[in-house]
Motif scaffolding. Structure first.
Motif, PDB file in Angstrom:
ATOM      1  N   UNK A   1       0.836  -1.209   0.000  1.00  0.00           N
ATOM      2  CA  UNK A   1       0.000   0.000   0.000  1.00  0.00           C
ATOM      3  C   UNK A   1       0.869   1.256   0.000  1.00  0.00           C
TER       4      UNK A   1
ATOM      5  N   UNK B   1       1.212   4.782  -2.164  1.00  0.00           N
ATOM      6  CA  UNK B   1       0.496   5.655  -3.089  1.00  0.00           C
ATOM      7  C   UNK B   1       1.343   6.881  -3.404  1.00  0.00           C
TER       8      UNK B   1
ATOM      9  N   UNK C   1       0.932  10.965  -4.786  1.00  0.00           N
ATOM     10  CA  UNK C   1       0.026  12.082  -5.004  1.00  0.00           C
ATOM     11  C   UNK C   1       0.775  13.246  -5.639  1.00  0.00           C
TER      12      UNK C   1
ATOM     13  N   UNK D   1      -4.432  11.816  -6.448  1.00  0.00           N
ATOM     14  CA  UNK D   1      -3.730  10.534  -6.463  1.00  0.00           C
ATOM     15  C   UNK D   1      -3.349  10.160  -7.889  1.00  0.00           C
TER      16      UNK D   1
ATOM     17  N   UNK E   1       2.857   8.088   0.050  1.00  0.00           N
ATOM     18  CA  UNK E   1       2.097   7.816   1.263  1.00  0.00           C
ATOM     19  C   UNK E   1       2.009   6.315   1.447  1.00  0.00           C
TER      20      UNK E   1
ATOM     21  N   UNK F   1      -9.675   5.266   1.772  1.00  0.00           N
ATOM     22  CA  UNK F   1      -9.194   4.867   3.091  1.00  0.00           C
ATOM     23  C   UNK F   1      -7.678   4.884   3.144  1.00  0.00           C
TER      24      UNK F   1
ATOM     25  N   UNK G   1      -5.392   2.327   0.176  1.00  0.00           N
ATOM     26  CA  UNK G   1      -5.129   2.784  -1.188  1.00  0.00           C
ATOM     27  C   UNK G   1      -5.068   4.293  -1.306  1.00  0.00           C
ATOM     28  N   UNK G   2      -5.194   4.990  -0.191  1.00  0.00           N
ATOM     29  CA  UNK G   2      -5.165   6.442  -0.267  1.00  0.00           C
ATOM     30  C   UNK G   2      -6.478   6.994  -0.765  1.00  0.00           C
ATOM     31  N   UNK G   3      -6.498   8.271  -1.102  1.00  0.00           N
ATOM     32  CA  UNK G   3      -7.708   8.993  -1.393  1.00  0.00           C
ATOM     33  C   UNK G   3      -7.733   9.422  -2.849  1.00  0.00           C
ATOM     34  N   UNK G   4      -8.793   9.057  -3.591  1.00  0.00           N
ATOM     35  CA  UNK G   4      -8.821   9.317  -5.023  1.00  0.00           C
ATOM     36  C   UNK G   4      -9.672  10.523  -5.429  1.00  0.00           C
TER      37      UNK G   4
ATOM     38  N   UNK H   1     -10.829  14.437  -3.835  1.00  0.00           N
ATOM     39  CA  UNK H   1     -10.566  15.368  -2.746  1.00  0.00           C
ATOM     40  C   UNK H   1     -11.503  16.573  -2.806  1.00  0.00           C
TER      41      UNK H   1
END
Lengths: 112, 117
Positions: free
Chosen positions: A37, A39, A41, A51, A94, B99, B102-105, B107
């Protein structure tokens, strides 16, 4: 907390040239389910983050294919194959494997 | 296309409670976790916490004693409360879909919150 260390922190790039950002974690990011996991950005000036990459190498819908993510374990890389003017901004990695999720310090990409 | 619209008070005094709300327009509200992230001035990003449609929450331990995230499924909204704020809580606060994994897609536009006496 897992520390995410990005390098370089500042990256001047010539238009059309490649760029590479490194992200290293203080612990392996392989989760018990086998996924990693990690990521990436992008935050353009004055904008909310966006993202680009999830699970280390999966590109989000709408993200140009000049962006790619790679890596495993504790060592990850975001590559831009040919930098364009719209790529200027700060890039963050992240990790979502360990609690709590943590971000890198950010790498500022600017045009030379 | 999913859009997040957030609002709340932008200027607080020390010890007051920060309160922000984020409305989700479009997409499935129940299929996702919904998160809050903040960004202090000229600094990086800090994950605050997340909630799902049934009210299950996860908080950053560094803020857990002061944070409450709640959800109103009838309005497709979720909210953040941060109590006993100090100058260190001055930041741009973002709501986001997704969450910690996988992070935030998606915003929100961000809300600048300043804590000053």
């Amino acid at each position: 907390d897992v520390v995410m260390t990005q390098s370089p922190l500042s990256l001047p790039v010539t238009l059309g040239q490649p760029a590479s950002i490194s992200c290293r974690s203080s612990q392996s990011l392989v989760y018990s389910d086998g996924n990693t996991y990690l990521n990436w950005f992008q935050q353009r000036p004055g904008q909310s983050p966006r993202r680009l990459i999830y699970k280390a190498s999966n590109r989000d819908s709408g993200v140009p294919d000049r962006f790619s993510g790679s890596g495993s374990g504790t060592d990850f890389t975001l590559k831009i194959s040919r930098v364009e003017a719209e790529d200027v901004g700060i890039y963050y990695c992240m990790q979502g494997t360990h609690w709590p999720p943590t971000f890198g310090q950010g790498t500022k990409v600017e045009i030379k | 296309q999913v859009q997040l619209q957030q609002w709340g008070a932008g200027l607080l005094k020390p010890s007051e409670t920060l309160s922000l709300t984020c409305a989700v327009d479009g997409g499935s509200f129940s299929a996702y976790y919904w998160s809050w992230v903040r960004q202090p001035p000229v600094k990086g990003l800090e994950w605050i916490g997340e909630i799902n449609h049934s009210g299950t929450t996860n908080y950053n331990p560094s803020l857990k004693s002061r944070v409450t995230i709640s959800v109103d499924t009838s309005k497709n909204q979720f909210s953040l409360k941060l109590s006993y704020v100090t100058a260190a809580d001055t930041a741009v606060y973002y709501c986001a879909r997704g969450s910690h994994g996988d992070g935030m897609d998606v915003w929100g536009q961000g809300t600048t919150v300043t804590v000053s006496s």
